[in-house]
Design an enzyme around this catalytic site. Structure first.
Site, PDB file in Angstrom:
ATOM      1  N   CYS A   1       8.846   5.705   3.796  1.00  0.00           N
ATOM      2  CA  CYS A   1      10.101   4.959   3.640  1.00  0.00           C
ATOM      3  C   CYS A   1      11.298   5.894   3.769  1.00  0.00           C
ATOM      4  O   CYS A   1      12.359   5.502   4.264  1.00  0.00           O
ATOM      5  CB  CYS A   1      10.151   4.276   2.284  1.00  0.00           C
ATOM      6  SG  CYS A   1       8.649   3.378   1.878  1.00  0.00           S
TER       7      CYS A   1
ATOM      8  N   CYS B   1       5.728  -1.840   8.187  1.00  0.00           N
ATOM      9  CA  CYS B   1       6.129  -2.739   7.112  1.00  0.00           C
ATOM     10  C   CYS B   1       7.209  -3.708   7.576  1.00  0.00           C
ATOM     11  O   CYS B   1       7.549  -4.632   6.850  1.00  0.00           O
ATOM     12  CB  CYS B   1       6.628  -1.937   5.917  1.00  0.00           C
ATOM     13  SG  CYS B   1       8.019  -0.880   6.337  1.00  0.00           S
TER      14      CYS B   1
HETATM   15 FE1  FES Z   1       8.876  -0.248   4.491  1.00  0.00          FE
HETATM   16 FE2  FES Z   1       9.345   1.187   2.386  1.00  0.00          FE
HETATM   17  S1  FES Z   1       7.745  -0.240   2.646  1.00  0.00           S
HETATM   18  S2  FES Z   1      10.388   1.222   4.247  1.00  0.00           S
END
Ligand code: FES
Length: 147
Positions: free
Chosen positions: A103, A33
Site C-alpha cells: 500500500c 486490490c
Molecule cells: Fe490496496 Fe492498501 S489494500 S492500497
C-alpha cells in the site's frame, strides 16, 4: 496491528484535496486490490515543491502513507523528494504490517508519476526518475503468483 502514527494519519490525513492547475499530476493504481491514488504537485521556478495534495480511493494504510509522504515532500526540492521512498515513509510511520507494505508503494509511485508529468510539461529530465507504471504490480507478477 497498526502503529499510533499510522492510526493518527489515517484519522487526520494531511494534504487531502486537489490543486487546480497543478505543475504535475500523477495517478497510479494497484490492480491487486483496485486501489487508486492521485497526487498533485505545485512546483515553483526553483524546483521546490510549494504544495502537494492527494486523493485516494484506497485502504487505511494507503491513506496514512500518502498523508505522511505528502508531509515529507512538502517544501523540498525535486531531488530531495526523489529520496522519499516508501521505506522512508514507513519508517516515519513506525512501520506497517507486512501485508500492507504494498500500500505504501502507491504514494511513492504517485509522487514519481506527478514528477514525471511535471518534467514532461517542462521538457526537463529528473535524475533517477523512470517512466511511471500505470499499475504498481507490473513486472512483479511471478513472485506474487498464488496457487
Ligand atoms: Fe490496496 Fe492498501 S489494500 S492500497
Amino acid at each position: 496491528m497498526y502503529s499510533e502514527k499510522v492510526m493518527e494519519h489515517f484519522q487526520n490525513p494531511r494534504n487531502v484535496g486537489e490543486i487546480e492547475n497543478a505543475s504535475g499530476v500523477g495517478t497510479v493504481g494497484n490492480a491487486k486490490c483496485g486501489d487508486i491514488m492521485r497526487i498533485y504537485l505545485d512546483i515553483d521556478e526553483n524546483r521546490i515543491i510549494r504544495d502537494v495534495k492527494f486523493k485516494t480511493f484506497g485502504c487505511g494504510a494507503a491513506v496514512a502513507t500518502s498523508s505522511m509522504a505528502t508531509e515529507l515532500v512538502k517544501g523540498k526540492t525535486i531531488e530531495e523528494a526523489m529520496k522519499v521512498t516508501n521505506r522512508a515513509v514507513m519508517e516515519a510511520l513506525d512501520g506497517l504490517p507486512p501485508v500492507k507494505v504494498h500500500c505504501s508503494l502507491l504514494a511513492e509511485e504517485a509522487i514519481h508519476a506527478a514528477l514525471w508529468d511535471y518534467a514532461e510539461k517542462h521538457g526537463i529530465k529528473i535524475e533517477g526518475l523512470e517512466k511511471p507504471k500505470s499499475d504498481i504490480h507490473e513486472g512483479e507478477e511471478e513472485e506474487e503468483e498464488e496457487y
